[in-house]
Design a protein around this motif. Structure first.
Motif, short mmCIF file in Angstrom:
data_model
loop_
_atom_site.label_atom_id
_atom_site.label_comp_id
_atom_site.label_asym_id
_atom_site.label_seq_id
_atom_site.Cartn_x
_atom_site.Cartn_y
_atom_site.Cartn_z
N TYR A 50 0.89 -1.17 0.00
CA TYR A 50 0.00 0.00 0.00
C TYR A 50 0.92 1.21 0.00
O TYR A 50 2.13 1.09 0.27
CB TYR A 50 -0.93 0.02 1.23
CG TYR A 50 -0.17 -0.21 2.52
CD1 TYR A 50 0.14 -1.51 2.95
CD2 TYR A 50 0.31 0.86 3.28
CE1 TYR A 50 0.88 -1.73 4.09
CE2 TYR A 50 1.05 0.64 4.42
CZ TYR A 50 1.33 -0.66 4.82
OH TYR A 50 2.08 -0.89 5.96
N ASP A 56 3.97 3.70 8.61
CA ASP A 56 3.18 2.49 8.34
C ASP A 56 3.56 2.04 6.94
O ASP A 56 3.14 2.65 5.94
CB ASP A 56 1.69 2.83 8.45
CG ASP A 56 0.78 1.63 8.21
OD1 ASP A 56 1.26 0.59 7.74
OD2 ASP A 56 -0.43 1.76 8.49
N ASP A 73 2.28 -5.50 6.64
CA ASP A 73 1.60 -4.24 7.00
C ASP A 73 2.02 -3.92 8.43
O ASP A 73 1.44 -4.45 9.37
CB ASP A 73 0.08 -4.44 6.87
CG ASP A 73 -0.70 -3.19 7.22
OD1 ASP A 73 -0.08 -2.14 7.42
OD2 ASP A 73 -1.94 -3.29 7.31
N THR A 107 3.48 -1.01 11.38
CA THR A 107 3.63 0.40 11.77
C THR A 107 4.56 0.52 12.96
O THR A 107 4.43 -0.22 13.94
CB THR A 107 2.26 1.01 12.15
OG1 THR A 107 1.34 0.78 11.10
CG2 THR A 107 2.40 2.52 12.38
N GLU A 109 -3.26 -3.64 15.52
CA GLU A 109 -2.76 -2.29 15.30
C GLU A 109 -3.54 -1.22 16.06
O GLU A 109 -4.14 -0.33 15.48
CB GLU A 109 -2.76 -1.97 13.80
CG GLU A 109 -4.07 -2.23 13.07
CD GLU A 109 -4.00 -1.81 11.61
OE1 GLU A 109 -3.71 -0.62 11.37
OE2 GLU A 109 -4.24 -2.65 10.73
N GLU A 143 1.71 -1.53 14.95
CA GLU A 143 1.04 -2.54 14.12
C GLU A 143 1.95 -3.74 13.88
O GLU A 143 3.07 -3.58 13.36
CB GLU A 143 0.64 -1.93 12.77
CG GLU A 143 -0.07 -2.93 11.86
CD GLU A 143 -0.63 -2.29 10.60
OE1 GLU A 143 -0.12 -1.25 10.15
OE2 GLU A 143 -1.59 -2.87 10.04
MN MN Z 1 -0.77 -0.44 8.32
#
Ligand code: MN
Ligand code: GLY
Ligand code: MN
Length: 494
Positions: free
Chosen positions: A247, A282, A293, A295, A419, A459
């Motif tokens: 992302y 993140d 994913d 953070t 998270e 996260e």
């Molecule tokens: Mn994230």
């Protein structure tokens, strides 16, 4: 054939060379077997059923040779066949479990612009699928079958609200189609990861962890947020063979760390980071479609102030309370509520909130500090599919729960993010203060001190195991002492 395809001793891999992870094609044959077993167990599956999945299309920008993006395969097709190339169709005969791949017959010019065109034979070798034909042979293949019902994908993603892409193969309507079976069964399968998927996820999480650590050593007051993003991207690609991230990187500093989806085109990580600010980064790499994913939140200068430490520890305590409780049989909603309870208790200790935590929970105060859910499934999609499916709890409607991406009971083999976060978002705080049922919980003077603080999120990516869970992102400095020591070690080595 694509150079990241590798065949040795009769085994095919996705592999980017060097020390990168070899993804065996057995990952996909096992997925297919599981899916076929589920379909066979469903009384509504016709005896002549074939799974029909269309891969993604490569779309060029209008009137140029430039693609919108480096191609990413459609995740349901990828999960089933492991073929990362565009313009393919795959079938699986449910009765036998046999896969069939239909690939483009590339025109002569392909060789001029794209390199030697792969032939059907090359796909067999690369993907370990014996039955590979050209796309223009699909109709004849189906017409030769005594009878066939095509199981096509049709469902709505419970996060985006978008429906699965419409099939573009123009002969589809000549055949008997059943579109109310496959989506449910394949989505159920995708929620539970197989042993090969787990190893890819472990790898991509480990690469992302090292990249985050690289950024922690790189950051200092004066650098721009996008320079930290760039450091992350470079590490993941150069060392991990991860051409994609999962992302858009969120690299917020100071107030920007309270903007949940910061980093988008209107706010492209373009602020200079200042001394005394918190960073909330993140970022997650992607390998062979599989996502990380993660953070990390820390002070740009490597030393927490007392207020930063207090908010950070509130979130860390929430995270660790959940991780300690996470195991098969737990309700995800209960885990979210646990995180909320711990965080509100800590905010009361800090002095921002006053009153009974029980009453704060009833008033849904937690949603004003953490407007998002506790976490989500993760896999080929960063917000992976299957959060809300028939037979599982529906999306709750309460304000503090409605953003949850699932309300399911935890099962072994699920892979989730945990998270929790705490953000000082002016619009939410102003709303809470203007509501007499909520404003009573605030010590307004103390709250004022935290206006502009930004936010903290911690996260982690976590596999649910038989007994509990395993944190794939565990090799990160997470406590205040660990973070400060780690960031100081950079100064020592400079
Ligand atoms: Mn994230
Ligand atoms: N990076 C998006 C999320 O944490 O869900
Ligand atoms: Mn996430």
């Amino acid at each position: 054939m694509a150079t990241n395809m590798f065949r040795a001793n009769g085994k095919s891999f996705y592999w980017m060379g060097n020390e990168t992870h070899k993804v065996p094609m057995a990952l996909y044959s096992e997925n297919r077997q599981r899916l076929v077993q589920r379909l066979k167990g469903n009384l509504r599956t016709p005896a002549d059923a074939y799974i029909f999945l269309e891969g993604g299309k490569n779309v060029s920008l209008y009137d140029t040779d430039v693609d919108y993006n480096v191609f990413r395969q459609e995740p349901y097709f990828m999960w089933t066949f492991g073929v990362p190339l565009p313009d393919c169709i795959g079938l699986v005969e449910v009765a036998s479990g046999n896969p069939y791949l239909f690939v483009p017959r590339y025109p002569e010019e392909y060789g001029i612009w794209m390199g030697s065109p792969p032939k059907a034979e090359d796909f067999k070798d690369a993907f370990g699928i014996d039955n590979v034909y050209y796309m223009d042979e699909l109709e004849a293949f189906l017409d030769k079958l005594p009878s066939v019902t095509l199981l096509t994908l049709n469902g709505k993603n419970s996060d985006s609200g978008l429906t699965t892409p419409k099939i573009t193969w123009d002969k589809l309507l000549r055949y008997k189609i059943k579109d109310d079976l496959l989506y449910y069964e394949i989505t159920q399968c995708r929620v539970i990861k197989n042993k090969y998927e787990i190893e890819v996820l472990r790898y991509v999480a480990a690469v992302s962890v090292e990249a985050h650590k690289r950024v922690m050593h790189y950051v200092k007051p004066g650098v721009y947020e996008y320079q930290c993003e760039s450091e992350f991207l470079n590490y993941c690609y150069q060392n991990g063979g991860c051409r994609h991230v999962s992302y858009t990187c969120i690299c917020g500093s100071g107030h920007n760390s309270s903007i949940l989806h910061y980093g988008h085109e209107g706010a492209p990580n373009n602020k200079a980071i200042e001394n005394g600010e918190m960073c909330l980064f993140d970022m997650g790499a992607n390998y062979c479609g599989y996502a990380a994913d993660i953070t990390c939140s820390y002070p740009a200068n490597g030393k927490f102030t007392e207020d930063q430490k207090a908010i950070y520890n509130a979130v860390l305590d929430a995270s660790r309370a959940v991780i300690n409780a996470l195991k098969p049989g737990q309700s995800w909603v209960a885990m979210h509520k646990l995180a909320n309870r711990v965080m509100l208790t800590k905010l009361k200790e800090i002095g921002i909130l006053v009153g009974e935590v029980e009453h704060m929970l009833q008033a849904e105060l937690a949603a004003f500090f953490q407007p998002h859910g506790l976490g989500h499934f993760i896999g080929l999609d960063v917000h992976d599919v299957g959060g809300y499916l028939t037979g599982h709890p529906p999306r709750p409607t309460e304000r503090s729960l409605k953003s949850l991406r699932t309300a399911r009971t935890i099962e072994k083999g699920m892979y989730v993010t945990v998270e929790p976060g705490c953000y000082f978002i002016d619009t939410l705080l102003d709303e809470a203060l203007s509501n007499e049922k909520l404003s009573v919980f605030f010590n307004k003077e103390v709250l004022q001190r935290f206006r502009g603080f930004g936010g903290v999120r911690i996260e982690d990516d976590i596999l649910i195991t038989e007994e509990g869970c395993e944190i794939f992102s565990c090799n990160l400095p997470r406590t205040v002492a660990e973070i400060e020591a780690f960031m100081k070690s950079k100064l020592a080595s400079n």
